[in-house]
Design an enzyme around this catalytic site. Structure first.
Site, PDB file in Angstrom:
ATOM      1  CG  ASP A  97     -20.302 -37.404 -19.504  1.00  0.00           C
ATOM      2  OD1 ASP A  97     -20.690 -37.806 -20.527  1.00  0.00           O
ATOM      3  OD2 ASP A  97     -19.156 -37.631 -19.162  1.00  0.00           O
ATOM      4  CD  GLU A 151     -16.445 -41.028 -18.443  1.00  0.00           C
ATOM      5  OE1 GLU A 151     -16.564 -42.230 -18.674  1.00  0.00           O
ATOM      6  OE2 GLU A 151     -16.683 -39.923 -18.712  1.00  0.00           O
ATOM      7  CG  HIS A 160     -13.611 -44.275 -16.984  1.00  0.00           C
ATOM      8  ND1 HIS A 160     -12.954 -45.158 -16.041  1.00  0.00           N
ATOM      9  CD2 HIS A 160     -14.769 -44.993 -17.144  1.00  0.00           C
ATOM     10  CE1 HIS A 160     -13.495 -46.204 -15.819  1.00  0.00           C
ATOM     11  NE2 HIS A 160     -14.561 -46.181 -16.469  1.00  0.00           N
ATOM     12  CG  HIS A 167     -14.081 -40.402 -22.439  1.00  0.00           C
ATOM     13  ND1 HIS A 167     -15.283 -40.685 -22.928  1.00  0.00           N
ATOM     14  CD2 HIS A 167     -13.294 -40.256 -23.377  1.00  0.00           C
ATOM     15  CE1 HIS A 167     -15.437 -40.706 -24.210  1.00  0.00           C
ATOM     16  NE2 HIS A 167     -14.026 -40.591 -24.486  1.00  0.00           N
ATOM     17  CG  ASP A 169     -16.242 -35.837 -21.145  1.00  0.00           C
ATOM     18  OD1 ASP A 169     -14.841 -35.293 -21.175  1.00  0.00           O
ATOM     19  OD2 ASP A 169     -16.185 -37.058 -21.486  1.00  0.00           O
TER      20      ASP A 169
END
Length: 238
Positions: free
Chosen positions: A7, A9, A57, A150, A155
């Site tokens: 994942d 960000e 985030h 997040h 995640d």
């Protein structure tokens, strides 16, 4: 089979608009079992952080200001990814950013043939349902109580559990984490490895002396049992 769940960000929604990756988290799976190996890094995006992205985030310009550039860590990331399939939720988003950053470093893009999109898997398996990571965690009983904002590694760890459920459930990974680590160590090119099978415990098949005596006492109470007259008596009775 080795797979990487990952994942990212970012500072925004599209690298075409000048947005960059600020965090990446990767989780290694072997035969759909987490091995415990992860890759996690923050990056200085060399640009401002929009408030709407920071609200998602929680990563501020100040926090990221002393972090390495993506180009400084690209070798470590590529070494971890190897040529494994890459699993992500809404994977085209993460692939677009990853390939943009790789291009900025003069590296080859990751081929789309390696992409496994859990969003597409969820839509195919549960049409009409909600498909966010939060919704999938709720559907499959994955604990997300510690997910306040997040985070790329968090995640990815949640998504790895969801991915297992989307592709057959926990029954496909009946090995303990320690066993998975043994498999990961043994699965080198050209090797053949069979997971160890725990021996079944011995069962006490033999009757005790007391049980044999009780059985003999019971048989003695029977009158004219069939077996007393030999095999022919049993055949006629049948």
């Amino acid at each position: 089979m080795r797979e990487i769940v990952f994942d990212t960000e970012t500072t925004g929604l599209s690298p075409a608009e000048g947005h960059r990756i600020v965090e990446i988290g990767c989780v290694e799976l072997i035969n759909r079992v987490e091995t415990g190996r992860v890759y996690h890094a923050y990056f200085n995006p060399e640009r401002s952080m929009p408030p709407e992205a920071q609200a998602v985030h929680g990563l501020s310009e100040l926090f990221l200001s002393d972090k390495p550039l993506f180009s400084d860590s690209v070798e470590d990331l590529l070494d971890f990814l190897e040529d494994s399939p890459l699993v992500a939720h809404n994977a085209s988003f993460d692939f677009a950013f990853l390939n943009y950053e790789l291009g900025q470093c003069g590296r080859l893009h990751v081929g789309m043939a390696r992409m496994i999109d859990t969003l597409a898997l969820s839509r195919a398996k549960n049409p009409g349902a909600k498909h966010s990571l939060d919704a999938l965690c709720s559907r499959y009983g994955v604990d997300r109580s510690h997910r306040v904002k997040h985070g790329a590694l968090l995640d990815a760890q949640l998504l790895s559990q969801v991915y297992v459920e989307l592709t057959g459930g926990r029954q496909i990974g009946l090995l303990l984490r320690e066993e998975a680590e043994d498999i990961a160590a043994a699965l080198t090119p050209g090797s053949s490895f069979t997971p160890p099978v725990a021996p079944m415990p011995a069962r006490p098949h033999h009757a005790s002396q007391e049980e044999r005596e009780r059985h003999a006492a019971f048989v003695a109470t029977l009158s004219d049992p069939l077996w007393a007259n030999g095999p022919m008596a049993l055949e006629r009775a049948g």
